[in-house]
Write an enzyme that holds these catalytic residues in place. Structure first.
Site, PDB file in Angstrom:
ATOM      1  N   ASP A  18       0.856  -1.186   0.000  1.00  0.00           N
ATOM      2  CA  ASP A  18       0.000   0.000   0.000  1.00  0.00           C
ATOM      3  C   ASP A  18       0.903   1.252   0.000  1.00  0.00           C
ATOM      4  O   ASP A  18       2.091   1.161   0.326  1.00  0.00           O
ATOM      5  CB  ASP A  18      -0.876  -0.047   1.272  1.00  0.00           C
ATOM      6  CG  ASP A  18      -1.570   1.254   1.553  1.00  0.00           C
ATOM      7  OD1 ASP A  18      -2.216   1.786   0.638  1.00  0.00           O
ATOM      8  OD2 ASP A  18      -1.478   1.743   2.709  1.00  0.00           O
ATOM      9  N   LEU A  19       0.355   2.407  -0.375  1.00  0.00           N
ATOM     10  CA  LEU A  19       1.179   3.629  -0.395  1.00  0.00           C
ATOM     11  C   LEU A  19       1.001   4.492   0.864  1.00  0.00           C
ATOM     12  O   LEU A  19       1.854   4.514   1.733  1.00  0.00           O
ATOM     13  CB  LEU A  19       0.879   4.462  -1.649  1.00  0.00           C
ATOM     14  CG  LEU A  19       1.468   3.961  -2.969  1.00  0.00           C
ATOM     15  CD1 LEU A  19       1.144   4.950  -4.098  1.00  0.00           C
ATOM     16  CD2 LEU A  19       2.982   3.790  -2.871  1.00  0.00           C
ATOM     17  N   ASP A  20      -0.146   5.172   0.973  1.00  0.00           N
ATOM     18  CA  ASP A  20      -0.315   6.128   2.086  1.00  0.00           C
ATOM     19  C   ASP A  20      -0.363   5.404   3.432  1.00  0.00           C
ATOM     20  O   ASP A  20      -1.095   4.449   3.610  1.00  0.00           O
ATOM     21  CB  ASP A  20      -1.597   6.941   1.883  1.00  0.00           C
ATOM     22  CG  ASP A  20      -1.473   7.876   0.699  1.00  0.00           C
ATOM     23  OD1 ASP A  20      -0.991   8.995   0.901  1.00  0.00           O
ATOM     24  OD2 ASP A  20      -1.809   7.457  -0.422  1.00  0.00           O
ATOM     25  N   GLY A  80      -5.221   3.273  -3.095  1.00  0.00           N
ATOM     26  CA  GLY A  80      -6.479   3.925  -3.432  1.00  0.00           C
ATOM     27  C   GLY A  80      -6.266   5.080  -4.392  1.00  0.00           C
ATOM     28  O   GLY A  80      -7.208   5.559  -5.026  1.00  0.00           O
ATOM     29  N   LYS A  86      -8.676  -4.306  -3.763  1.00  0.00           N
ATOM     30  CA  LYS A  86      -7.250  -4.635  -3.789  1.00  0.00           C
ATOM     31  C   LYS A  86      -7.079  -6.152  -3.795  1.00  0.00           C
ATOM     32  O   LYS A  86      -6.181  -6.689  -4.436  1.00  0.00           O
ATOM     33  CB  LYS A  86      -6.541  -4.025  -2.585  1.00  0.00           C
ATOM     34  CG  LYS A  86      -6.423  -2.500  -2.640  1.00  0.00           C
ATOM     35  CD  LYS A  86      -5.506  -2.015  -1.511  1.00  0.00           C
ATOM     36  CE  LYS A  86      -5.399  -0.496  -1.486  1.00  0.00           C
ATOM     37  NZ  LYS A  86      -4.377  -0.020  -0.535  1.00  0.00           N
ATOM     38  N   ASP A  91      -2.172  -0.512   6.054  1.00  0.00           N
ATOM     39  CA  ASP A  91      -2.468   0.121   7.345  1.00  0.00           C
ATOM     40  C   ASP A  91      -3.948   0.366   7.578  1.00  0.00           C
ATOM     41  O   ASP A  91      -4.339   0.861   8.634  1.00  0.00           O
ATOM     42  CB  ASP A  91      -1.744   1.468   7.444  1.00  0.00           C
ATOM     43  CG  ASP A  91      -2.332   2.503   6.513  1.00  0.00           C
ATOM     44  OD1 ASP A  91      -2.632   2.163   5.347  1.00  0.00           O
ATOM     45  OD2 ASP A  91      -2.529   3.650   6.950  1.00  0.00           O
ATOM     46  N   SER A  92      -4.809   0.061   6.573  1.00  0.00           N
ATOM     47  CA  SER A  92      -6.179   0.544   6.702  1.00  0.00           C
ATOM     48  C   SER A  92      -7.212  -0.470   6.201  1.00  0.00           C
ATOM     49  O   SER A  92      -6.858  -1.521   5.684  1.00  0.00           O
ATOM     50  CB  SER A  92      -6.300   1.856   5.936  1.00  0.00           C
ATOM     51  OG  SER A  92      -7.136   2.734   6.621  1.00  0.00           O
ATOM     52  N   ASN A 121      -9.147  -0.472   3.662  1.00  0.00           N
ATOM     53  CA  ASN A 121      -9.164  -0.817   2.235  1.00  0.00           C
ATOM     54  C   ASN A 121      -8.057  -1.810   1.870  1.00  0.00           C
ATOM     55  O   ASN A 121      -7.955  -2.247   0.734  1.00  0.00           O
ATOM     56  CB  ASN A 121      -9.089   0.441   1.358  1.00  0.00           C
ATOM     57  CG  ASN A 121      -7.777   1.178   1.500  1.00  0.00           C
ATOM     58  OD1 ASN A 121      -7.128   1.121   2.543  1.00  0.00           O
ATOM     59  ND2 ASN A 121      -7.362   1.873   0.460  1.00  0.00           N
TER      60      ASN A 121
HETATM   61 CA    CA Z   1      -3.075   3.273   3.338  1.00  0.00          CA
END
Ligand code: CA
Length: 293
Positions: A11-13, A46, A216, A239-240, A242
Site C-alpha cells: 500500500d502507499l499512504d 487507493g 485490492k 495500514d487501513s 481498504n
Molecule cells: Ca493506506
C-alpha cells in the site's frame, strides 16, 4: 512453516510513503533489493494510477500498479492491463446524493480526478464549524488531512456532477471526504442497497465507492494469476480497511506499526510504522541480507 514470498503487495499512504507523501531512500533501496532478489513488488493503492506515476518520478521504480482500490491494474510499462468501472447509472445516483448533502467528493476516471469547484470551500466551512463546536479539536491535523487530499495529481474542477453525465470516460472510484463523523456514517450507509457497489474506507475522514468486483484483494488475485504466482506465495502490507481484502487474499498479511488496532489484530505480523521505514524493515526480514551478499 517458512514460506518464500514471491510477490509483495505494498500500500502507499501510511505504508510505503512517509508523512511528506514520499518514498524514503531506505524504502526505495529495500524495494530494489527485493526486486533484484526475484520478488515481484507491486503497489496497491487507493490513489489514481497517474498520481502513482508522479510519486515514482525520479525514483527509477517500475512495478505493476493496482490503483483506485483495485479498479485498475497497470503494467510496469504503464499500459492498462485490467479495469473494473462503476456503472454510470450508479455513479450518477451516488454523486447527486453527495452533492445534495454538501460533500466534498472526487471522481477518479482514466485521466483525471473530477472534483466540484466549491469542494474545498465546503471542507473549510466544515473545519470552522468543528472548531467552534469543539475548541479542543486539532485543526492542524485536519488541515494536514485536507492538504494531503489536495496534493494528488490530475484534478479537473467541475461545477456539478451533472457535467459528468454522458461522459465517455470510465469512473473507477468515487471518494467522499468529511470531517464530521455523523455525516460520514450517514453517507457510507446510504448506498448499501446498490448491488453492484462496495464501499471501503482508506482513511479516517473518507469513504469510497467501487464496483463490487474491484478491490485490492480481487486485483491481487487477478495479478498473481497472470504472473503465475500462487496466492500462498504472496504477502500484503498495509495500514487501513481498504487493505483488508488483499490481506485476506495474500498468503501472508503484515500490518504497519501505525495501522489501526483492528487491522493489526487481523494480520499475521506487524512491522514498524511508515515513518520508521516499516516496509524496508519488512523486506529485510523476508529476505535477510546474507554475509556474502
Ligand atoms: Ca493506506
Amino acid at each position: 512453516m517458512i514460506r518464500v514470498v514471491k510477490l509483495l503487495a505494498v500500500d502507499l499512504d501510511g505504508t510505503l510513503l512517509n508523512e511528506e507523501s514520499r518514498i524514503s531512500q531506505k524504502n526505495l533501496d529495500a524495494i530494489k533489493y527485493a526486486q533484484s532478489n526475484g520478488v515481484e513488488v507491486i503497489i496497491a493503492t487507493g490513489r489514481a494510477h497517474f498520481d502513482v506515476i508522479e510519486i515514482f518520478k525520479d525514483t527509477g521504480l517500475k512495478t505493476w500498479i493496482i490503483a483506485a482500490n483495485g479498479a485498475t491494474i497497470h503494467q510496469p510499462n504503464g499500459e492498462l492491463f485490467h479495469s473494473k468501472a462503476i456503472n454510470h447509472e450508479d455513479a450518477i445516483t451516488i454523486l447527486s446524493w453527495l452533492e445534495n448533502e454538501n460533500f466534498y467528493y472526487e471522481v477518479f476516471s482514466n485521466h483525471s480526478i473530477f472534483t466540484p469547484q466549491n469542494g474545498r470551500e465546503l471542507l473549510a466551512i466544515e473545519m470552522d464549524r468543528l472548531k467552534s463546536a469543539n475548541p479542543d479539536v486539532s485543526i492542524e491535523k485536519l488541515k494536514y488531512a485536507a492538504e494531503k487530499q489536495y496534493s494528488q495529481m490530475g484534478f479537473s474542477f467541475i461545477k456539478s456532477y451533472q457535467d459528468l453525465i454522458g461522459m465517455k470516460e470510465d469512473i473507477y472510484n468515487i471518494l467522499a471526504f468529511s470531517f464530521h463523523e455523523e455525516k460520514l456514517k450517514k453517507g457510507s450507509s446510504q448506498f448499501e442497497y446498490l448491488e453492484d457497489i462496495t464501499i471501503v474506507s482508506s482513511a479516517k475522514h473518507n469513504f469510497e465507492f467501487e464496483h463490487k468486483y474491484a478491490s485490492k484483494g480481487i486485483a491481487l488475485e487477478i495479478l498473481a494469476n497472470k504472473l503465475g504466482i500462487p496466492l500462498t506465495d504472496t504477502a500484503a502490507v498495509g495500514d487501513s480497511f481498504n487493505d483488508l481484502s488483499m490481506m485476506r487474499a495474500a498468503g501472508k498479511s503484515i500490518a504497519m506499526g501505525n495501522a489501526l488496532e483492528e487491522i493489526k489484530d487481523l494480520c499475521n505480523e506487524v512491522t514498524l510504522p511508515n515513518v520508521e521505514d516499516g516496509v524496508a524493515h519488512l523486506i529485510y526480514s523476508l529476505i535477510p541480507v546474507t554475509a556474502d551478499y
